[in-house]
Design an enzyme around this catalytic site. Structure first.
Site, PDB file in Angstrom:
ATOM      1  CD  GLN A   1      -1.052  -0.373   3.744  1.00  0.00           C
ATOM      2  OE1 GLN A   1      -1.151   0.461   4.637  1.00  0.00           O
ATOM      3  NE2 GLN A   1      -1.676  -1.546   3.773  1.00  0.00           N
TER       4      GLN A   1
ATOM      5  CG  HIS B   1      -0.470   5.683   3.985  1.00  0.00           C
ATOM      6  ND1 HIS B   1      -1.627   4.933   3.957  1.00  0.00           N
ATOM      7  CD2 HIS B   1       0.371   5.025   4.834  1.00  0.00           C
ATOM      8  CE1 HIS B   1      -1.490   3.884   4.758  1.00  0.00           C
ATOM      9  NE2 HIS B   1      -0.287   3.913   5.287  1.00  0.00           N
TER      10      HIS B   1
ATOM     11  CD  GLU C   1       2.193   4.217   8.144  1.00  0.00           C
ATOM     12  OE1 GLU C   1       1.066   4.355   8.642  1.00  0.00           O
ATOM     13  OE2 GLU C   1       2.448   3.313   7.328  1.00  0.00           O
TER      14      GLU C   1
ATOM     15  CG  HIS D   1       3.993   1.196   3.716  1.00  0.00           C
ATOM     16  ND1 HIS D   1       3.518   2.325   3.085  1.00  0.00           N
ATOM     17  CD2 HIS D   1       3.066   0.891   4.656  1.00  0.00           C
ATOM     18  CE1 HIS D   1       2.363   2.692   3.629  1.00  0.00           C
ATOM     19  NE2 HIS D   1       2.071   1.827   4.585  1.00  0.00           N
TER      20      HIS D   1
ATOM     21  NE  ARG E   1      -6.987  -2.978   1.512  1.00  0.00           N
ATOM     22  CZ  ARG E   1      -8.283  -2.712   1.554  1.00  0.00           C
ATOM     23  NH1 ARG E   1      -8.969  -2.594   0.423  1.00  0.00           N
ATOM     24  NH2 ARG E   1      -8.904  -2.569   2.701  1.00  0.00           N
TER      25      ARG E   1
END
Length: 268
Positions: free
Chosen positions: A63, A65, A82, A140, A160
């Site tokens: 996936q 972000h 993150e 990642h 995804r």
């Protein structure tokens, strides 16, 4: 109260589970321990970060972000940078962080189309105590046999790319739009981790052998316990701390932590 112990929002997944230990996000709110009060209702505003405990019994999807601008335009949410602190890792555990060098949007789209994505992902070996930084735009995946603390921007946007044969919705076009092909925002393992500063949050590892004192001179401090037990206190309260629990401390508060603990400290 100036210090809140929190109960997580629990989310079961096909690959394991997530506990949102600190969250004021619309898709899942943590609760002030000992009450039915949502953290967002107690604080009266949304926090810029979200903290999770993730248990991966199977691989998560491959996936990516989006960054803030893209996510706010298309998803009405924040972007998502993150980091992961590894709590538990099976022997020879690994995770995915990045794609092979030299790929661009066109060439990676062809790789996805012809089904050869697994051969074009970068894997890194991880063990207990490692810290991994995942800026927005980084392809990642957390792989099986890992439990970790995730500190992230307050966002619930995931695109995804590949899901190991599971029949779930993919987001190929949006993924191709937001991948950082040039690696401008360098992610990966943080060697000898003690402190990670990002544009959105700072994370430190704190070890308490007897007593640790601090003042919240930022907007807030948040602690999540890695190991050990102890207490956190200010002039008004004393709160027990146990493994994987999270506490939120308001701005301007002097506090002390006593015991024998390892903690992840997060703030902006």
């Amino acid at each position: 109260m100036n210090i809140f112990k929190l109960e997580p929002f629990y989310s079961e997944k096909v690959w394991g589970y997530e506990e949102w230990n600190l969250s004021t996000h619309k898709n899942g709110n943590s609760i002030v321990s000992g009450s039915d009060v949502k953290l967002i209702d107690e604080l009266k505003n949304e926090l810029p970060i979200l903290i999770k405990i993730i248990q991966a019994n199977e691989k998560l999807s491959v996936q990516v972000h989006p960054h803030d601008e893209y996510s706010r335009k298309y998803e009405n949410d924040n972007g998502k940078t993150e980091c992961w602190y590894i709590l538990e890792a099976e022997e020879n555990a690994s995770l995915i962080c990045g794609i092979e060098d030299g790929l661009d949007k066109e060439s990676f789209a062809k790789i996805i189309e012809n089904g050869s994505i697994e051969e074009n992902l970068k894997r890194i070996s991880v063990k207990k105590g490692d810290m991994i930084y995942i800026p927005s735009g980084t392809v990642h995946a957390i792989e099986e046999g890992l439990k970790l603390i995730e500190v992230q921007q307050s966002s619930d946007v995931t695109y995804r790319i590949y899901d190991w044969g599971r029949d779930r919705e993919m987001h190929i076009e949006k993924s191709l739009d937001v991948i950082d092909y040039d690696g401008k925002n360098k992610g990966g393992k943080i060697e000898a981790f003690e402190k990670l500063e990002t544009p959105y949050f700072t994370v430190e590892k704190i070890e308490v052998k007897d007593i640790y004192k601090d003042l919240v001179d930022k907007k807030f401090h948040v602690y999540t316990v890695i190991n050990g037990t102890g207490v956190i206190s200010d002039d008004n309260s004393v709160i027990n701390l146990n493994k994987e629990e999270t506490v939120y401390i308001k701005e301007g508060v002097n506090y002390s932590i006593k015991g024998n603990l390892e903690l992840i400290k997060s703030y902006v």
